[in-house]
Design an enzyme around this catalytic site. Structure first.
Site, PDB file in Angstrom:
ATOM      1  N   GLN B 237      28.446  42.431  -9.564  1.00 25.71           N
ATOM      2  CA  GLN B 237      28.125  41.702 -10.848  1.00 25.71           C
ATOM      3  C   GLN B 237      27.103  40.656 -10.467  1.00 25.71           C
ATOM      4  OE1 GLN B 237      32.634  41.644 -12.470  1.00 25.71           O
ATOM      5  NE2 GLN B 237      31.212  40.315 -13.628  1.00 25.71           N
ATOM      6  N   ARG B 384      37.633  38.512 -17.833  1.00 28.38           N
ATOM      7  CA  ARG B 384      37.053  38.541 -19.005  1.00 28.38           C
ATOM      8  C   ARG B 384      37.213  37.005 -19.771  1.00 28.38           C
ATOM      9  NH1 ARG B 384      36.041  43.328 -22.905  1.00 28.38           N
ATOM     10  NH2 ARG B 384      34.294  42.360 -24.035  1.00 28.38           N
ATOM     11  N   CYS B 385      36.739  36.038 -19.061  1.00 31.50           N
ATOM     12  CA  CYS B 385      36.728  34.568 -19.601  1.00 31.50           C
ATOM     13  C   CYS B 385      35.821  33.786 -18.818  1.00 31.50           C
ATOM     14  CB  CYS B 385      38.024  33.803 -19.685  1.00 31.50           C
ATOM     15  SG  CYS B 385      38.987  33.649 -17.856  1.00 31.50           S
ATOM     16  N   GLU B 754      33.794  37.025 -23.890  1.00 33.21           N
ATOM     17  CA  GLU B 754      34.908  36.657 -23.474  1.00 33.21           C
ATOM     18  C   GLU B 754      35.710  35.896 -24.639  1.00 33.21           C
ATOM     19  OE1 GLU B 754      33.185  34.575 -20.326  1.00 33.21           O
ATOM     20  OE2 GLU B 754      33.194  36.094 -18.872  1.00 33.21           O
TER      21      GLU B 754
END
Ligand code: FES
Ligand code: FES
Lengths: 162, 800
Positions: B237, B384-385, B754
């Site tokens: 990523q 996912r935050c 997110e």
């Protein structure tokens, strides 16, 4: 390990291969035939990323031996389009934003292809149950359902227009 | 002079710029099975590597015998820590200032830890050989509970750092302690509590979960022995960060390393950090001179690379009798597993957890977070935050409900009473953040109206009278994303800016490259839209590239919803530089002064003489042939954008559930999500992100948990046991929005990927607990599986 000769049809083409009996169909496709559309997401038949069509049924190719497919007819995502013309499901997924990372997509396409072959007019519930062997981590499925309906409209099936 | 005389509004639509529901450019390859994910990469002569892993969670390695494995035909090498020692690669630094064993160095610290790396001609031989490596362990006592880890006489987990005052993030107070992070005014908070009418306290654990993207982590490392060039393809990523880290730990010059992140099958925080597999594949290719591929199995993925959460929190809240909140106090025990490999900006051991005052105007707060080691897999990533934001948001959203229940007040009313008001922005929170913009009351009122909140409460009362369980959950969250201002945020000393480089070709089409990397968010589509709106070149004429460190400008990557806030801003800024130069060229072409020109969609017009104009297409050609004297040829720009502040997306969610008191099953009847992510670049993609994020929230709230038994066995690391919602369990999501642009972002965008996970978990969990609220219940631990929910019903005697 002793090897076995197998012969099968993949996307309409005759293929011959010599494989170990323990070789999985997904490896034959991906490693030996260069068909990397189907993916491996779990190796335990839970995620459906490896779904292909074998003799008119959806199978998870991570849990089918290549030798079991001998004499059979396999269709993968690479065989879904008709030349340059996309299958209505492929067009539906792109049009309705039915994919994000795209990793589940080949499996989803092959599963929904078989779903519509078997049941041309599924209800939303039937679509949801029909793809419940395929996990998508990105889309939340809502747009995948829409994509299938989009394809149904295109194919002239009726539920989608209701 | 112009090739098109269409009206401006029509030309603007034709650009497919910001606001357009443009269909995605990346889809064509994915729907035809032509994506190029890491395991699809086939370099000539590639061999395959995989790990021998530890069956026990804590033990000393007495011996490793790899002779039988090495003798197996097709096996090329078996690497152990002893082999990596001469290269000084048996340990590697983590992003958090700790070290992590690449291959266990005399001791294993968690189950499935990497012990040896086997390289063979193919995966089957490799799997066979792994079975033949014999490792003898002396088992040691195991700690899986962070509270036990901090007991005075607890066994020491990390002997390698025993006696060290710090492992990178401040003083330690116990052999299994990693750091203490404290923020806020303790005295003021204590005082507010002492004088408060009402206080409430709750112990809330946010369970250990794993992001589990559908594609696991992996790489292909390839060393060209002649040129000395190392190329690594992988699930990264943050490709540039990986290049720098590889250079630092492997001692290779950075210009001889090329990192390529091909298509990535989802990330969700799992693919940020460096893992032992990458290092071993790199060593493998250096030693063997052949490309080495390593791809995790699902079990390896869930049990070893980067779990998330495992936050054991105690929340206390103080308020007036009428519900005005006076203070918040939070204590956290953070389980980081065996090595501190959490991926946060370096100076933030608990990430942005201090966003814990949420959307509420709370005058005093104090937070203490202690990180500890346990015999569990290392990690602590942001699933996912943004960094630790979902933990913070869950804590405050639960505490608001707990307080409402204590005050016998409606939780929506309590929220409305305590919201930061629109007039208070920019708002300085008591824990040190400057919220950029927001309008919380409008968002919540809109959602309450949409779902007929009063009607739902009435129905709930009727149901309760009949003994039925119905729950209504609210979450009004504020996120903090877009790390980040380099004064606050860096990784290994590199500021968390991001970048965009744009080149306009002579015929008026373009290529733009970025330091981020899409893992499914659709950057190839949305970045082009930003540039199109700025410089009037249609989106379809702009190629977007990411993920190749040889061509992309340096960037810090995609996570923490930072792509739009940071790289998206860089795109707008780089485009504005292009337009500024284009204006000079246009003035030259039209023989007027720069100030005589005005911009219109895709061209400059002479003020007062609208028929005199130069389109971007014409200017592009002129940039390569007819530039003003003294100007360089070409039309390109690069921007490294260091945001002045974070952005603060927010939302209001309401969830309605029906609970079967006989079986504990929870049915989500309705979920209404309103998100405000500022300017909306592509509403279709935003909605898709929200569907996906809500579905991951459902997974966490209702089923996901990585459990361990007393001896450290991870229970359920396959998709059989680890909950993955299918289309059947996933409800229909309803979405809505308001738009409160970020005042400091060039186009006002805030980031959205997110938010639905942050708000979704709270709304779902609040709904389940609300179903039992009339029975005096203020807490039920996540995940709310039927078994757990039934246990509560059983305990209350309402299941019969
Ligand atoms: S890889 Fe076959 S079902 Fe997951
Ligand atoms: S699109 Fe990513 S898993 Fe389905």
């Amino acid at each position: 390990m002793a090897k076995t000769d197998i012969k099968l049809t993949i996307n309409g083409e005759e293929v011959e291969a010599t494989v170990e009996p323990r070789m999985l169909l997904i490896y034959l496709l991906r490693e030996h035939l260069g068909l990397t559309g189907a993916h491996i997401g779990c190796e335990t038949s839970h995620c459906g990323a490896c779904t292909v069509d074998l003799d008119g049924k959806s199978v998870k190719s991570c849990t089918v031996f290549a030798v079991q497919a001998s004499g059979g007819e396999v269709m993968t995502v690479e065989g879904l389009a008709n030349g340059a013309e996309l299958h209505p499901l492929q067009a539906g997924f792109a049009e309705e934003h039915g994919l994000q990372c795209g990793f589940c997509t080949p499996g989803m396409l092959m599963r929904t292809y078989r779903l519509l072959e078997d049941n041309p007019n599924p209800s939303e519930d039937e679509i949801r149950v029909g793809i419940s062997g395929n996990i998508c981590r990105c889309t939340g499925y809502q747009n995948i359902v829409k994509a299938v309906r989009h394809a149904m409209r295109e194919l002239g099936h009726k539920e989608a227009t209701e | 002079m112009s090739e098109t005389t269409a009206p401006a509004a029509e030309r603007e639509l034709g650009l497919e710029g910001v606001g357009c529901e443009r269909r995605r450019k990346e889809d064509a390859r994915f729907i035809q099975g032509k994506g190029n994910y890491v395991d699809d990469i086939k370099l000539a002569g590639t061999v395959f590597g995989d790990f021998v892993r530890s069956p026990c969670a804590h033990g000393r390695i007495k011996s490793i015998d790899a002779e039988k494995a090495k003798a197996l035909p097709g096996v090329l090498a078996v690497l152990t820590a002893e082999d990596l020692k001469p290269l000084n690669l048996h340990w590697m630094p983590t992003l958090a200032g700790d070290v992590q064993a690449v291959l266990a160095d005399g001791k294993v610290h968690f189950q499935n830890q990497e012990v040896a790396f086997v390289i063979a001609e193919d995966r089957y031989i490799c799997a066979d050989a792994i079975q033949l490596v014999e490792v003898d362990y002396e088992e040691l006592p195991v700690i899986v509970d962070p509270k036990v880890a901090m007991a005075p006489d607890a066994p020491v987990i990390r002997e390698d750092v025993e006696g060290k005052d710090t492992v990178g993030q401040g003083p330690r107070k116990h052999a299994n302690h990693i750091f203490t992070w404290e923020v806020g005014d303790k005295a003021a908070t204590d005082e507010a509590f002492a004088g408060a009418d009402v206080t409430a306290r709750e112990e809330i654990t946010y369970q250990r979960v794993h992001p589990a993207p559908l594609e696991t982590c992996g790489c292909v490392a390839s060393m060209d022995a002649v040129s000395g060039q190392l190329t690594v393809y992988g699930t990264f990523q943050a490709p540039h960060v990986v290049r720098t880290v590889v250079s630092l730990i492997a001692g290779l010059p950075e210009h001889k390393i090329r990192i390529i992140a091909p298509d990535i099958g989802g990330g969700f925080g799992n693919k940020v950090g460096p893992y032992p597999g990458y290092v071993c594949a790199i060593v493998g290719t250096i030693v063997l001179g052949r490309p080495v591929k390593w791809v995790e199995s699902r079990l390896d993925n869930i049990s070893t690379t980067s779990f998330a959460r495992d936050y054991h929190m105690t929340g206390e809240i103080a308020a007036d009798r009428d519900g005005k909140i006076k203070a918040l106090r939070v204590q956290v025990l953070a389980d980081h597993g065996a090595f501190n490999t959490h991926a946060q900006p370096s100076k933030w051991p608990a990430g942005m957890f201090s966003i814990v005052t949420g959307s509420y105007d709370i005058p005093a707060a104090h937070v203490v977070v202690d990180g500890v080691y346990t015999n569990k897999a290392p990690g602590g990533v942001a699933y996912r935050c943004s960094f630790r934001v979902t933990e913070a948001s869950y804590l405050i959203e639960r505490m608001i409900d707990v307080l409402a229940s204590k005050l016998k007040m409606d939780p929506a009313e309590l929220r409305l009473k305590n919201f930061i008001q629109p007039s208070q922005f920019p708002y300085n929170s008591v824990l040190g953040w400057e919220y950029d913009s927001g309008d919380y009351p409008t968002a919540l009122n809109k959602v309450m109206e949409a779902v007929d909140y009063r009607g739902l409460r009435k129905e709930q009362a009727e149901k309760r009278a009949k003994g039925e369980l119905m729950g209504i959950g609210i979450a009004t969250f504020t996120e903090i994303v877009g790390a980040g201002p380099s004064r606050n945020c860096d990784i290994l000393g590199i500021g968390m800016f991001d970048s965009c480089e744009i080149r306009i070709h002579p015929t008026g089409t373009a290529i733009a490259r970025f330091g981020t990397k899409s893992t499914g968010q659709g950057h190839e589509t949305t970045y082009a839209q930003i540039i199109a709106s700025e410089i009037g070149i249609p989106s379809d004429d702009i190629t977007i590239e990411e993920g190749d460190t040889d061509t992309a400008p340096y960037g810090l990557g995609t996570y923490g919803s930072r792509s739009t806030p940071v790289a998206g801003a860089a795109a707008a800024q780089a485009a504005r530089k292009i337009r500024a130069k284009a204006q000079k060229i246009a003035a030259h072409m039209l023989e007027v002064g720069e100030d005589d020109l005005e911009w219109e969609v895709d061209r400059f017009r002479v003020k007062g003489l609208p028929e005199k104009m130069a389109t971007m297409k014409e200017i592009a050609m002129a940039a390569y042939g007819n530039v003003p004297a003294g100007m360089e040829h070409g039309l390109e720009s690069v921007d490294y954008y260091d945001p002045p502040n974070f952005t603060f997306p927010f939302g209001a969610y309401i969830c309605v559930v029906d609970v079967d008191r006989f079986t504990g099953e929870v049915a989500v009847r309705r979920f209404y999500a309103l998100d405000d992510c500022g300017t909306r670049i592509n509403p279709m993609i935003i909605e898709g992100q929200i569907h996906g994020g809500l579905t991951e929230a459902l997974a966490i709230a209702m089923g996901q948990e990585l459990l361990f038994d007393d001896i450290g066995n991870v229970l359920g690391a396959s998709f059989l046991d680890y909950f993955m919602p299918t289309a059947v369990e996933t409800p229909h999501w309803e979405t809505d929005f308001t738009v409160t642009p970020s005042p400091h972002h060039p186009i006002g965008a805030k980031g959205v990927g997110e938010s639905p996970n942050v708000g979704g978990v709270s709304a779902l969990s609040n709904a389940v607990i609300d179903a039992f609220a009339h029975l005096g219940v203020t807490h039920m631990p996540m995940p709310h599986t039927p078994w757990r929910v039934w246990q509560k019903a059983n305990e209350l005697g309402i299941d019969r």
